[in-house]
Design a protein around this motif. Structure first.
Motif, short mmCIF file in Angstrom:
data_model
loop_
_atom_site.label_atom_id
_atom_site.label_comp_id
_atom_site.label_asym_id
_atom_site.label_seq_id
_atom_site.Cartn_x
_atom_site.Cartn_y
_atom_site.Cartn_z
N PRO A 1 29.63 72.34 -15.37
CA PRO A 1 30.20 73.83 -14.94
C PRO A 1 31.42 74.25 -15.82
CG PRO A 1 29.75 72.62 -12.82
CD PRO A 1 29.78 71.37 -14.17
N ALA A 2 31.04 75.58 -16.19
CA ALA A 2 32.20 76.04 -17.02
C ALA A 2 32.58 77.60 -16.29
CB ALA A 2 32.07 76.12 -18.45
N LEU A 3 33.47 78.15 -17.21
CA LEU A 3 34.10 79.52 -16.72
C LEU A 3 32.74 80.48 -16.34
CD1 LEU A 3 37.05 80.16 -18.72
CD2 LEU A 3 37.22 79.81 -16.38
N LEU A 4 32.64 81.41 -15.47
CA LEU A 4 31.73 82.42 -15.37
C LEU A 4 30.39 81.88 -14.82
CD1 LEU A 4 32.65 84.64 -18.55
CD2 LEU A 4 33.30 84.76 -16.26
N GLY A 5 30.45 80.44 -14.32
CA GLY A 5 29.06 79.90 -14.10
C GLY A 5 28.07 79.47 -15.37
N ARG A 6 28.76 79.37 -16.29
CA ARG A 6 28.34 78.66 -17.71
C ARG A 6 28.16 77.17 -17.54
NH1 ARG A 6 29.47 83.32 -22.31
NH2 ARG A 6 28.90 84.95 -21.02
N VAL A 7 27.54 76.56 -18.62
CA VAL A 7 27.66 75.45 -19.05
C VAL A 7 28.35 74.84 -20.16
CG1 VAL A 7 25.60 74.41 -17.80
CG2 VAL A 7 25.30 75.01 -19.90
N ASP A 8 29.01 73.87 -20.39
CA ASP A 8 29.65 73.37 -21.42
C ASP A 8 29.49 72.01 -21.70
OD1 ASP A 8 31.16 73.69 -23.77
OD2 ASP A 8 33.08 74.15 -22.76
N GLY A 9 29.51 71.57 -22.89
CA GLY A 9 29.24 69.94 -23.18
C GLY A 9 30.54 69.29 -22.51
N ILE A 10 30.24 68.04 -22.15
CA ILE A 10 31.18 67.25 -21.45
C ILE A 10 32.28 66.73 -22.25
CG2 ILE A 10 30.04 64.99 -21.53
CD1 ILE A 10 30.62 64.38 -18.64
N THR B 1 20.88 79.10 -10.66
CA THR B 1 20.02 80.56 -10.36
C THR B 1 18.82 80.48 -11.11
OG1 THR B 1 21.20 81.96 -11.38
CG2 THR B 1 21.90 81.80 -9.30
N THR B 2 17.61 80.81 -10.55
CA THR B 2 16.37 81.23 -11.63
C THR B 2 16.10 82.75 -11.65
OG1 THR B 2 15.00 81.02 -9.47
CG2 THR B 2 15.47 78.90 -10.57
N GLU B 3 17.15 83.23 -11.13
CA GLU B 3 16.96 84.97 -11.10
C GLU B 3 18.25 85.39 -11.16
OE1 GLU B 3 14.27 85.35 -7.92
OE2 GLU B 3 15.88 84.78 -6.42
N SER B 4 18.36 86.86 -11.37
CA SER B 4 19.51 87.45 -11.01
C SER B 4 19.58 88.36 -9.79
CB SER B 4 19.81 88.53 -12.36
OG SER B 4 20.13 87.81 -13.28
N ALA B 5 20.84 88.50 -8.99
CA ALA B 5 20.84 89.18 -7.74
C ALA B 5 22.27 89.66 -7.67
CB ALA B 5 20.44 88.28 -6.60
N ASP B 6 22.33 90.98 -7.15
CA ASP B 6 23.74 91.48 -6.88
C ASP B 6 23.96 90.99 -5.45
OD1 ASP B 6 22.32 93.35 -5.20
OD2 ASP B 6 22.43 94.78 -6.56
N ALA B 7 25.27 91.52 -4.85
CA ALA B 7 25.80 90.93 -3.66
C ALA B 7 25.06 91.46 -2.62
CB ALA B 7 27.18 91.43 -3.65
N SER B 8 24.08 92.68 -2.93
CA SER B 8 23.49 93.05 -1.90
C SER B 8 22.16 92.68 -1.47
CB SER B 8 23.18 94.76 -1.81
OG SER B 8 22.42 94.70 -3.03
N VAL C 1 25.79 77.33 -9.67
CA VAL C 1 26.36 77.84 -8.39
C VAL C 1 26.90 76.65 -7.78
CG1 VAL C 1 25.29 79.99 -8.54
CG2 VAL C 1 24.12 78.09 -7.61
N LYS C 2 27.75 77.06 -6.62
CA LYS C 2 28.35 76.10 -5.64
C LYS C 2 28.05 76.87 -4.39
CE LYS C 2 33.12 77.49 -6.06
NZ LYS C 2 34.52 77.08 -6.31
N ILE C 3 28.21 76.39 -3.40
CA ILE C 3 28.26 76.86 -1.83
C ILE C 3 29.67 77.18 -1.50
CG2 ILE C 3 27.63 74.70 -0.89
CD1 ILE C 3 25.67 76.26 1.13
N THR C 4 29.88 78.17 -0.84
CA THR C 4 31.09 78.50 -0.21
C THR C 4 30.79 79.27 0.92
OG1 THR C 4 32.33 78.40 -2.27
CG2 THR C 4 33.50 79.58 -0.69
N SER C 5 31.30 78.88 2.28
CA SER C 5 31.18 79.55 3.67
C SER C 5 29.58 79.82 3.68
CB SER C 5 31.62 80.81 3.66
OG SER C 5 33.16 80.49 3.35
N SER C 6 28.69 78.96 3.50
CA SER C 6 27.15 79.17 3.49
C SER C 6 26.77 80.37 2.46
CB SER C 6 26.60 79.57 4.63
OG SER C 6 26.91 78.33 5.80
N LEU C 7 27.23 80.55 1.31
CA LEU C 7 26.90 81.78 0.26
C LEU C 7 26.87 80.93 -1.05
CD1 LEU C 7 29.21 84.47 1.56
CD2 LEU C 7 26.77 84.23 2.05
N ALA C 8 25.99 81.54 -1.92
CA ALA C 8 26.02 80.93 -3.24
C ALA C 8 26.98 81.79 -4.10
CB ALA C 8 24.59 81.36 -4.17
#
Length: 134
Positions: free
Chosen positions: A86-95, A49-56, A28-35
């Motif tokens: 970082p890669a698409l959808l918040g995943r990781v990819d090899g450099i 992230t260490t857990e899942s969470a919805d926008a609410s 994750v990155k921070i945008t307008s003080s949000l993750a």
């Protein structure tokens, strides 16, 4: 013998969740003080992230530098000991070879990936890999 990798959170913090749900293992990155999810190797990420969470959800726990966390693999080509970005959808990819831009490195993979979407342990060692002048 297969080793069981465990998470080891040594540095964490919480942030409010952005407009979209976040999954456990999202970079994750921070945008307008949000993750929000970081979607490219050029995104200045802040943690995983260490857990899942919805926008609410009021907030989400994020692991920082020095932690070992489970990240979502972008594909099956990540090797054990490879630096990941970082890669698409918040995943990781090899450099990749630095041919297009400076990249933000998440850390080092502690296990190879065998499929897209697999959770793999990563030691978070963030740094910037600067593209060399041509």
């Amino acid at each position: 013998m297969a080793l069981k990798h465990r998470v080891n959170i040594v540095n964490d913090f919480t942030l409010p969740v952005g407009a979209a749900a976040l999954n456990k293992g999202d970079v994750v990155k921070i945008t307008s003080s949000l993750a929000v999810v970081a979607t490219a190797s050029t995104a200045a990420f802040i943690g995983v992230t260490t857990e899942s969470a919805d926008a609410s959800a009021p907030s989400i726990r994020i692991a920082g530098p020095g932690s070992i966390v489970l990240c979502i693999a972008h594909d099956s080509a990540i090797t054990e000991g490879e630096w990941v970005v970082p890669a698409l959808l918040g995943r990781v990819d090899g450099i990749a070879t630095l041919t297009t831009a400076t990249q933000y490195v998440v850390g080092i993979s502690l296990m190879a990936s065998s499929a897209a979407g697999q959770l793999i342990p990563v030691l978070l060692i963030p740094f910037i890999a600067v593209k060399a002048a041509s």
